[in-house]
Design an enzyme around this catalytic site. Structure first.
Site, short mmCIF file in Angstrom:
data_model
loop_
_atom_site.label_atom_id
_atom_site.label_comp_id
_atom_site.label_asym_id
_atom_site.label_seq_id
_atom_site.Cartn_x
_atom_site.Cartn_y
_atom_site.Cartn_z
N TRP A 149 91.39 25.50 58.60
CA TRP A 149 92.54 26.06 57.96
C TRP A 149 93.79 25.24 58.62
CZ3 TRP A 149 95.04 26.98 62.53
CH2 TRP A 149 94.39 26.99 63.53
N LYS A 173 83.79 23.53 50.39
CA LYS A 173 84.20 25.29 51.26
C LYS A 173 85.42 25.11 52.19
CE LYS A 173 83.65 27.61 54.34
NZ LYS A 173 84.59 28.77 54.50
N PRO A 174 86.30 25.38 51.67
CA PRO A 174 87.57 25.72 52.46
C PRO A 174 87.63 26.77 53.27
CG PRO A 174 88.26 26.82 50.34
CD PRO A 174 86.75 26.34 50.21
N ALA A 175 88.25 26.79 54.55
CA ALA A 175 88.24 27.65 55.46
C ALA A 175 88.89 29.04 54.89
CB ALA A 175 89.37 27.19 56.54
N GLY A 227 86.32 20.32 61.64
CA GLY A 227 86.38 21.65 62.36
C GLY A 227 85.89 21.48 63.80
N SER A 228 85.49 22.78 64.28
CA SER A 228 85.11 22.75 65.67
C SER A 228 83.78 21.86 66.09
CB SER A 228 85.05 24.14 66.17
OG SER A 228 83.88 24.90 65.45
N GLU A 249 84.54 15.37 61.75
CA GLU A 249 85.47 15.43 62.44
C GLU A 249 85.83 16.36 63.41
OE1 GLU A 249 87.98 12.98 62.32
OE2 GLU A 249 86.87 11.64 60.79
N ARG A 277 103.85 20.23 66.80
CA ARG A 277 103.68 20.04 65.37
C ARG A 277 102.73 21.42 64.94
NH1 ARG A 277 100.72 16.47 61.57
NH2 ARG A 277 99.77 15.86 63.52
N CYS A 283 94.14 19.22 65.67
CA CYS A 283 92.99 18.63 66.46
C CYS A 283 93.50 17.33 67.23
CB CYS A 283 91.80 17.92 65.58
SG CYS A 283 92.38 16.89 64.25
N GLU A 380 90.38 22.98 74.59
CA GLU A 380 91.05 22.79 73.42
C GLU A 380 92.13 24.12 73.28
OE1 GLU A 380 89.49 22.28 69.49
OE2 GLU A 380 91.05 20.82 68.94
N SER A 440 98.45 10.16 62.81
CA SER A 440 97.97 10.08 61.41
C SER A 440 98.50 9.13 60.53
CB SER A 440 98.03 11.46 60.99
OG SER A 440 97.75 12.40 61.92
P1 NAP Z 1 85.54 25.77 62.63
O1 NAP Z 1 85.55 27.50 62.93
O2 NAP Z 1 84.68 25.13 63.00
O3 NAP Z 1 85.62 26.09 60.97
C1 NAP Z 1 85.90 25.02 60.17
C2 NAP Z 1 85.03 25.26 58.70
O4 NAP Z 1 83.67 25.41 58.85
C3 NAP Z 1 85.52 26.54 57.98
O5 NAP Z 1 85.55 26.11 56.66
C4 NAP Z 1 84.42 27.29 58.28
O6 NAP Z 1 84.37 28.53 57.32
C5 NAP Z 1 83.36 26.69 58.36
N1 NAP Z 1 82.18 27.08 59.25
C6 NAP Z 1 82.16 28.16 60.02
N2 NAP Z 1 80.95 28.48 60.24
C7 NAP Z 1 80.29 27.66 59.91
C8 NAP Z 1 78.76 27.38 59.90
N3 NAP Z 1 77.67 28.37 60.66
N4 NAP Z 1 78.23 26.66 58.88
C9 NAP Z 1 78.78 26.05 57.92
N5 NAP Z 1 80.19 26.26 58.08
C10 NAP Z 1 80.84 26.89 58.85
O7 NAP Z 1 87.08 25.52 62.74
P2 NAP Z 1 88.36 26.02 62.85
O8 NAP Z 1 88.63 26.90 63.83
O9 NAP Z 1 88.56 26.38 61.17
O10 NAP Z 1 89.40 24.60 63.10
C11 NAP Z 1 89.53 24.39 64.25
C12 NAP Z 1 88.88 23.11 64.74
O11 NAP Z 1 88.76 22.07 63.77
C13 NAP Z 1 89.32 22.78 65.94
O12 NAP Z 1 88.48 22.53 66.95
C14 NAP Z 1 89.93 21.36 65.68
O13 NAP Z 1 90.21 20.45 66.81
C15 NAP Z 1 89.14 21.03 64.51
N6 NAP Z 1 89.94 20.03 63.85
C16 NAP Z 1 89.37 18.56 63.85
C17 NAP Z 1 89.82 17.86 62.95
C18 NAP Z 1 89.41 16.19 63.14
O14 NAP Z 1 89.92 15.59 62.03
N7 NAP Z 1 88.90 15.85 64.05
C19 NAP Z 1 91.05 17.98 62.18
C20 NAP Z 1 91.40 19.41 62.10
C21 NAP Z 1 90.70 20.33 62.83
P3 NAP Z 1 85.18 30.06 57.85
O15 NAP Z 1 86.61 29.63 57.69
O16 NAP Z 1 84.95 30.71 56.46
O17 NAP Z 1 84.60 30.65 59.02
#
Ligand code: NAP
Length: 478
Positions: A149, A173-175, A227-228, A249, A277, A283, A380, A440
């Protein structure tokens, strides 16, 4: 927000199999729109569409694929303000951050429009003679894309654009906090001429069911996840079952190093970008500020003055910093702050948050006297807290910077460029900002070392992530 908010499959907007879920404005905690909640049947239908579209899309002339991507870039720029307002509404970030994200996102479509027509190969002969080797690259196939998100447009663009340039079709699948931006991008792709089935979007509150369905489907050959780290680990385990090509990522914990010969005003300006920002919800966000003990007082005072002057509030009021994404995120950030204070840290500067608001606000904060082993330095934060830790020798700060399993971004501010680069090369991070607080760039390979990820997005390599390499070994009698 206008426009359809359903499941998007085969260029059609369809009601989701599992009813609806709410998208909430984090600045007010009020409903923006209810959107379709995709189910397993939608996940499968999306792959049906992507698999059916694949043979035609992958054989389309690269120039034609490139033209669609180029038009998408132009349409995103045309709609920049509208898209920015949408991102600000569902994510909460400031309007200037949101509009900046649209420009950044659009650049991925332009960059990969240019890359789509430049995918070369290789030609050689074996050392033993008697063969010619012809190396070519092919689209990997149907790609599953999963995005977070915090950059609802950029994370989708950084995957869709290279995948389409490579000749893949995609299911996204978006957040669930921010699906509206993904719908808007889907609409622009249709307007740009993307054929039915090439891009499919399944919003859902049941991420594991949707993505799990894709991971088990033999037609899906690629998972590209942002994501995480925790969810990345889950997906890597699932990918192992079918040996799915994986790009990850994941989370960060960026060190921000300021040396004793650094330009302190430039370092403060860089820290304001790297740390604040998007309210610190990046991330690549500076997570821990390592400032040389000789300049710590000056740096803290100058940073503190800027932080205390930040305006916190809704995007439409022109605020510098918006809310965090959810009430839960506010609670988690308060818990980290409380833990740091219990460990001996002190709040040196703070900006006020709106009073009497139901929004998910957290005050931008500068923390000093932070012990190097405090939890806030190792977790984090994903919020607007800048913990400052002091150091004396370069070896000491390198050890502190590398004392983590994460390795996404890092920042070094130093007067002597060679010193900055030596420090940068010694830090285990995929991206290092040297005397700048932003790394970036669509033309650079974005990604992390260690548990911050596998693979890179952007640059030429971003397209290679969606391709398989093949060689033809040709008998060549001498
Ligand atoms: P997240 O909880 O891991 O969610 C990311 C995506 O995965 C969402 O679309 C989420 O759907 C989905 N998801 C959740 N549980 C899942 C499962 N069991 N199986 C498959 N998909 C699943 O992360 P977030 O809280 O949205 O984002 C924050 C994290 O992303 C931070 O750790 C950040 O550092 C990292 N991030 C990394 C980068 C990079 O380029 N390295 C860039 C941006 C963010 P739902 O929303 O429906 O739960």
């Amino acid at each position: 927000m206008t426009g359809p908010t359903d499941v998007f499959i085969d260029n059609q907007w369809l009601p989701g199999a599992d009813g609806e879920f709410d998208v909430v404005d984090p600045a007010t905690a009020e409903l923006i729109r209810a959107v379709s909640n995709g189910g397993v049947a939608d996940a499968t239908a999306a792959v049906d569409a992507a698999a059916a579209a694949l043979p035609t899309w992958r054989t389309l002339a690269p120039r034609e694929r490139a033209e669609i991507l180029r038009r998408t870039f132009e349409l995103m720029i045309r709609d920049r303000d509208e898209l920015g307002a949408l991102i600000a509404a569902e994510n909460g970030k400031s309007l200037s951050d949101a509009v900046g994200e649209v420009t950044y996102s659009a650049e991925f479509f332009r960059w990969f429009a240019e890359e789509a027509v430049r995918m070369g190969g290789d030609y050689g002969s074996s050392p033993a003679g008697g063969t010619r080797t012809v190396v070519t690259h092919h689209p990997v196939g149907v790609a599953a894309l999963v995005t977070p998100w915090n950059f609802p447009a950029a994370m989708a663009a950084r995957k869709i654009a290279p995948a389409l340039a490579a000749g893949c079709t995609v299911v996204l699948k978006p957040a669930s906090e921010t699906p509206l931006t993904a719908f808007a991008i889907a609409r622009l792709l249709v307007e740009a001429g993307v054929p039915a089935g090439v891009v499919n979007v399944v919003p859902s509150r049941s991420a594991s069911r949707i993505v799990g369905t894709w991971m088990a489907d033999p037609r899906v050959r690629k998972i590209s996840f942002t994501g995480s780290t925790g969810i990345g680990q889950v997906l890597l385990k699932q990918a192992a079952d079918r040996v799915i090509n994986s790009s990850m990522e994941l989370g960060g914990n960026a060190p921000f190093v300021v040396t004793d010969d650094a330009d302190i005003d430039a370092a403060v300006a860089g820290a304001m970008i790297a740390k604040f920002r998007g309210g610190g919800q990046a991330c690549t966000a500076a997570n821990r500020l390592y400032v040389h003990v000789d300049v710590a007082e000056e740096f803290t005072a100058k940073l503190g003055a800027k932080v205390a002057a930040l305006t916190v509030g809704p995007a439409e009021q022109g605020s510098d910093i918006g809310p965090l994404i959810t009430a839960k995120a506010v609670d988690q950030t308060h818990a980290l702050l409380a833990g740091a204070i219990a460990a001996g840290a002190r709040i040196a500067h703070q900006a006020p948050v709106p009073e009497d608001s139901k929004g998910f606000y957290f005050p931008p904060t500068v923390l000093v006297d932070v012990p190097a082993d405090a939890e806030i330095v190792h977790e984090e934060i994903f919020g607007p807290i800048a913990p400052i830790v002091t150091w004396t020798t370069d070896d000491e700060v390198i050890a502190m910077a590398n004392d983590t399993e994460m390795g996404l971004a890092a920042y070094v501010f130093a007067g002597e460029l060679q010193r900055a680069m030596r420090l940068g090369e010694a830090i285990e991070a995929g991206m290092v900002g040297i005397n700048r607080g932003l790394v970036s760039d669509p033309a650079a390979p974005f990604g992390g070392m260690k548990q911050s990820g596998i693979g890179r997005e952007g640059a030429r390599v971003g397209m290679e992530e969606f391709m398989e390499t093949q060689y033809l070994s040709v008998d060549w009698p001498v």
